[in-house]
Design a protein around this motif. Sequence first.
Motif, mmCIF file in Angstrom:
data_model
loop_
_atom_site.group_PDB
_atom_site.id
_atom_site.type_symbol
_atom_site.label_atom_id
_atom_site.label_comp_id
_atom_site.label_asym_id
_atom_site.label_seq_id
_atom_site.Cartn_x
_atom_site.Cartn_y
_atom_site.Cartn_z
ATOM 1 N N UNK A 1 40.610 44.485 48.367
ATOM 2 C CA UNK A 1 41.537 45.192 47.480
ATOM 3 C C UNK A 1 41.407 44.673 46.061
ATOM 4 N N UNK A 2 41.494 45.591 45.112
ATOM 5 C CA UNK A 2 41.548 45.156 43.726
ATOM 6 C C UNK A 2 42.888 44.499 43.470
ATOM 7 N N UNK A 3 42.892 43.510 42.620
ATOM 8 C CA UNK A 3 44.136 42.844 42.233
ATOM 9 C C UNK A 3 45.043 43.906 41.616
ATOM 10 N N UNK A 4 46.220 44.116 42.192
ATOM 11 C CA UNK A 4 47.118 45.194 41.753
ATOM 12 C C UNK A 4 47.573 45.021 40.313
ATOM 13 N N UNK A 5 47.508 43.805 39.800
ATOM 14 C CA UNK A 5 47.909 43.587 38.406
ATOM 15 C C UNK A 5 46.882 44.157 37.443
ATOM 16 N N UNK A 6 45.722 44.593 37.967
ATOM 17 C CA UNK A 6 44.666 45.105 37.106
ATOM 18 C C UNK A 6 44.693 46.620 36.950
ATOM 19 N N UNK A 7 45.622 47.315 37.606
ATOM 20 C CA UNK A 7 45.572 48.772 37.587
ATOM 21 C C UNK A 7 45.515 49.359 36.181
ATOM 22 N N UNK A 8 46.326 48.918 35.214
ATOM 23 C CA UNK A 8 46.187 49.494 33.871
ATOM 24 C C UNK A 8 44.796 49.264 33.282
ATOM 25 N N UNK A 9 44.163 48.144 33.610
ATOM 26 C CA UNK A 9 42.834 47.849 33.080
ATOM 27 C C UNK A 9 41.759 48.715 33.708
ATOM 28 N N UNK A 10 41.938 49.108 34.992
ATOM 29 C CA UNK A 10 40.874 49.865 35.646
ATOM 30 C C UNK A 10 41.017 51.373 35.488
ATOM 31 N N UNK A 11 42.129 51.822 34.964
ATOM 32 C CA UNK A 11 42.277 53.258 34.774
ATOM 33 C C UNK A 11 41.156 53.789 33.891
ATOM 34 N N UNK A 12 40.722 52.994 32.924
ATOM 35 C CA UNK A 12 39.640 53.391 32.040
ATOM 36 C C UNK A 12 38.280 53.431 32.710
ATOM 37 N N UNK B 1 37.301 55.232 34.992
ATOM 38 C CA UNK B 1 36.920 56.566 35.412
ATOM 39 C C UNK B 1 36.777 57.534 34.239
ATOM 40 N N UNK B 2 36.631 56.973 33.049
ATOM 41 C CA UNK B 2 36.339 57.802 31.890
ATOM 42 C C UNK B 2 34.834 57.948 31.789
ATOM 43 N N UNK B 3 34.346 58.742 30.849
ATOM 44 C CA UNK B 3 32.918 59.019 30.773
ATOM 45 C C UNK B 3 32.141 58.012 29.925
ATOM 46 N N UNK B 4 32.796 57.040 29.341
ATOM 47 C CA UNK B 4 32.107 56.058 28.507
ATOM 48 C C UNK B 4 31.512 54.956 29.378
ATOM 49 N N UNK B 5 30.170 54.771 29.346
ATOM 50 C CA UNK B 5 29.588 53.722 30.173
ATOM 51 C C UNK B 5 29.910 52.340 29.624
ATOM 52 N N UNK B 6 30.166 51.410 30.527
ATOM 53 C CA UNK B 6 30.453 50.032 30.135
ATOM 54 C C UNK B 6 30.350 49.146 31.371
ATOM 55 N N UNK B 7 30.410 47.849 31.153
ATOM 56 C CA UNK B 7 30.383 46.894 32.255
ATOM 57 C C UNK B 7 31.670 46.101 32.205
ATOM 58 N N UNK B 8 32.427 46.109 33.306
ATOM 59 C CA UNK B 8 33.725 45.457 33.322
ATOM 60 C C UNK B 8 33.851 44.566 34.546
ATOM 61 N N UNK B 9 34.142 43.264 34.390
ATOM 62 C CA UNK B 9 34.396 42.439 35.570
ATOM 63 C C UNK B 9 35.817 42.666 36.083
ATOM 64 N N UNK B 10 35.960 42.800 37.390
ATOM 65 C CA UNK B 10 37.263 43.007 38.013
ATOM 66 C C UNK B 10 37.469 41.975 39.106
ATOM 67 N N UNK B 11 38.674 41.431 39.186
ATOM 68 C CA UNK B 11 38.986 40.431 40.206
ATOM 69 C C UNK B 11 39.610 41.116 41.421
ATOM 70 N N UNK B 12 39.195 40.656 42.598
ATOM 71 C CA UNK B 12 39.751 41.176 43.840
ATOM 72 C C UNK B 12 40.982 40.379 44.237
ATOM 73 N N UNK B 13 41.874 41.034 44.956
ATOM 74 C CA UNK B 13 43.060 40.390 45.497
ATOM 75 C C UNK B 13 42.647 39.482 46.651
ATOM 76 N N UNK B 14 43.497 38.527 47.013
ATOM 77 C CA UNK B 14 43.181 37.660 48.146
ATOM 78 C C UNK B 14 43.519 38.321 49.486
#
Length: 158
Positions: free
Chosen positions: A112-123, A125-138
């Motif tokens: 599971x993605x860390x639920x505190x990251x939801x505002x950060x991951x909403x982006x 699914x936009x069309x701008x390519x980028x590389x973003x590190x995301x932390x998983x929940x425990x």
Amino acid sequence: EAEYAEVASLPDLDLLHDPEDELLCAHLMDLVQATLGRAPLGTKRCSRLLMPTQLLAQVRTELLRLACSEPCGLRGALLDLCVEHGKACHDVGHITVDPTVVPTFQLTLVLRLDSRLWPKIQGLFTSVPAFTPLKLSTGFRVIKKKLYSSEQLLIEEC
């Protein structure tokens, strides 16, 4: 006395310890991290999914525990990796632990993605390519399916 009876009835973990599975599991965890490191989430963005140390240790322990009752141990596993966020579950990879062994069981690891990251991951699914590190929940879930038996699925929630 009742407490002693419960403890005494638990299987002796030293008897179930397989040094080969320990080494194989360490290699498997490296493969899992590499697969998560190149996981495609969204159409144009790549995200490196980071496993916290605590999650890595928990998953490793759980995979070894689930493999100890299998005829070929961890070598007989197929591992499917999924990442869940919200109500969506994304398939991010499949690993055959030992391609020289006929698989005897399938594990689906749902992270599971860390639920505190939801505002950060909403982006993501936009069309701008980028590389973003995301932390998983425990927290995670493992689904075990024996491939040689018609036993029901075993679902472990951690």
